[in-house]
Write a protein that holds these residues in place. Structure first.
Motif, short mmCIF file in Angstrom:
data_model
loop_
_atom_site.label_atom_id
_atom_site.label_comp_id
_atom_site.label_asym_id
_atom_site.label_seq_id
_atom_site.Cartn_x
_atom_site.Cartn_y
_atom_site.Cartn_z
N HIS A 1 0.84 -1.20 0.00
CA HIS A 1 0.00 0.00 0.00
C HIS A 1 0.87 1.25 0.00
CE1 HIS A 1 -3.40 2.63 0.90
NE2 HIS A 1 -2.67 3.16 1.87
N ARG A 2 1.89 1.26 0.85
CA ARG A 2 2.80 2.40 0.90
C ARG A 2 3.64 2.50 -0.37
NH1 ARG A 2 6.22 1.10 4.59
NH2 ARG A 2 5.23 -0.70 5.55
N HIS A 3 3.91 1.35 -0.97
CA HIS A 3 4.68 1.34 -2.22
C HIS A 3 3.92 2.07 -3.33
CE1 HIS A 3 7.66 -0.16 -5.08
NE2 HIS A 3 6.65 -0.42 -5.89
N HIS A 4 2.62 1.82 -3.42
CA HIS A 4 1.81 2.50 -4.43
C HIS A 4 1.78 4.00 -4.18
CE1 HIS A 4 -0.02 -0.75 -6.87
NE2 HIS A 4 0.18 -1.49 -5.80
N HIS A 5 1.68 4.38 -2.91
CA HIS A 5 1.67 5.80 -2.57
C HIS A 5 3.00 6.45 -2.93
CE1 HIS A 5 0.69 9.50 -0.49
NE2 HIS A 5 1.79 9.39 0.25
N LEU A 6 4.10 5.77 -2.62
CA LEU A 6 5.42 6.28 -2.96
C LEU A 6 5.57 6.41 -4.48
CD1 LEU A 6 8.38 7.03 -2.28
CD2 LEU A 6 8.89 4.57 -2.28
N GLN A 7 5.06 5.44 -5.21
CA GLN A 7 5.16 5.47 -6.66
C GLN A 7 4.42 6.68 -7.24
OE1 GLN A 7 7.16 3.45 -8.10
NE2 GLN A 7 6.83 4.23 -10.18
N GLN A 8 3.30 7.01 -6.65
CA GLN A 8 2.56 8.20 -7.08
C GLN A 8 3.38 9.46 -6.84
OE1 GLN A 8 -1.10 7.93 -4.88
NE2 GLN A 8 -2.01 6.41 -6.25
N GLN A 9 4.06 9.51 -5.70
CA GLN A 9 4.90 10.67 -5.40
C GLN A 9 6.05 10.79 -6.39
OE1 GLN A 9 5.38 9.49 -1.02
NE2 GLN A 9 5.44 11.72 -0.89
N LEU A 10 6.68 9.66 -6.70
CA LEU A 10 7.80 9.66 -7.64
C LEU A 10 7.34 10.11 -9.03
CD1 LEU A 10 9.44 6.30 -6.52
CD2 LEU A 10 10.52 8.55 -6.35
N PHE B 1 14.42 5.05 -8.98
CA PHE B 1 13.47 4.46 -8.03
C PHE B 1 12.07 4.37 -8.64
CE2 PHE B 1 16.40 5.52 -4.39
CZ PHE B 1 16.49 4.22 -3.91
N ALA B 2 11.72 5.34 -9.47
CA ALA B 2 10.41 5.30 -10.13
C ALA B 2 10.33 4.11 -11.08
CB ALA B 2 10.16 6.60 -10.88
N ALA B 3 11.41 3.86 -11.82
CA ALA B 3 11.43 2.75 -12.78
C ALA B 3 11.37 1.41 -12.07
CB ALA B 3 12.68 2.84 -13.66
N VAL B 4 12.15 1.28 -11.00
CA VAL B 4 12.16 0.03 -10.22
C VAL B 4 10.78 -0.21 -9.60
CG1 VAL B 4 13.10 -1.13 -8.19
CG2 VAL B 4 14.63 0.10 -9.75
N GLY B 5 10.22 0.84 -9.02
CA GLY B 5 8.91 0.72 -8.38
C GLY B 5 7.82 0.36 -9.36
N GLU B 6 7.86 0.97 -10.54
CA GLU B 6 6.84 0.69 -11.56
C GLU B 6 6.96 -0.75 -12.06
OE1 GLU B 6 3.55 1.27 -13.89
OE2 GLU B 6 4.37 2.53 -12.28
#
Length: 236
Positions: A25-34, A209-214
């Motif tokens: 859940h926090r990962h999705h939120h972080l991805q939105q921020q990135l 980090f955005a690419a890895v997270g996506e």
């Protein structure tokens, strides 16, 4: 960002599954921020980018801290983690994505010749260590099959006290060896990321980090769809 101390209850499966659900859940939120930050880089100050990079680093660090506790508690579970989809696990190397995979996301960051050279050095060293650790894991798996464990398990009738003790010793030896290999693999993953971050400037770090997270999000999305088609239900 304040780091949470890893905690691991006796029921490792229940505890880590709950942790991972919250982490996702926090990962999705972080991805939105990135993603949002990348779309408006011209309006983002340097210190804000640095803060976001630190937030992303802390996010993954917390995951591996919690995983480290789970490794000590139930290494066999970590080696076959049911909180990941079958598709995600098919991409894994020693319980997680291989370090060399992370390096693929660096190539689209408009690196300078010097950066390309430094990343290539990290890649070559990583591949060498990946092969060694992968060979170690294969040897562990082969050695487990060669231990008297299978002979004891396949015997009919009840085990006497001495045989129970022998079975416990064999299991503990196998688990400890696997713990060492998995911890070494996770250590390599962390080292590769740190070395990459040293090469990149702050904007490139955010994009990395955005690419890895996506990638993690898309891999899970594909895996969930495959599992649903097979009638297997997983947490989103």
């Amino acid at each position: 960002m304040k780091q949470m101390k890893p905690t691991m209850a006796p029921n490792t499966l229940q505890t880590f599954t709950a942790f991972y659900s919250d982490w996702l859940h926090r990962h999705h939120h972080l991805q939105q921020q990135l993603s949002s930050t990348i779309s408006q880089l011209h309006n983002t100050k340097h210190h804000q980018l640095e803060k976001l990079v630190q937030q992303a680093s802390d996010h993954y660090r917390q995951y591996y801290q919690q995983k480290s506790s789970a490794i000590e508690t139930d290494i066999f579970l970590i080696c076959s983690p049911p909180w990941y989809t079958s598709f995600e696990q098919a991409l894994f190397w020693v319980t997680e994505y291989p370090p060399s995979l992370l390096l693929r996301f660096v190539t689209d960051l408009n690196l300078t010749p010097d950066q390309l050279h430094r990343v290539e050095c990290v890649k070559m060293e990583s591949l060498k260590k990946e092969r060694r650790i992968g060979d170690s894991m294969a040897m562990v798996q082969e050695s487990v099959a060669a231990l008297p464990l299978y002979g004891l398990v396949n015997r009919t009738g009840r085990l006497v006290d001495g045989e129970v003790s022998e079975l416990d010793d064999v299991m503990e030896e196998a688990k400890e060896t696997m713990r060492v290999v998995v911890m070494e693999a996770d250590g390599l993953r962390g080292t590769v990321v740190m070395e990459v971050l040293k090469v990149l400037n702050v904007v490139q770090r955010v994009k990395f980090f955005a690419a890895v997270g996506e990638f993690r999000i898309r891999a899970r999305r594909v895996g969930l769809q495959i599992d649903r088609d097979r009638g297997v239900m997983m947490m989103e």
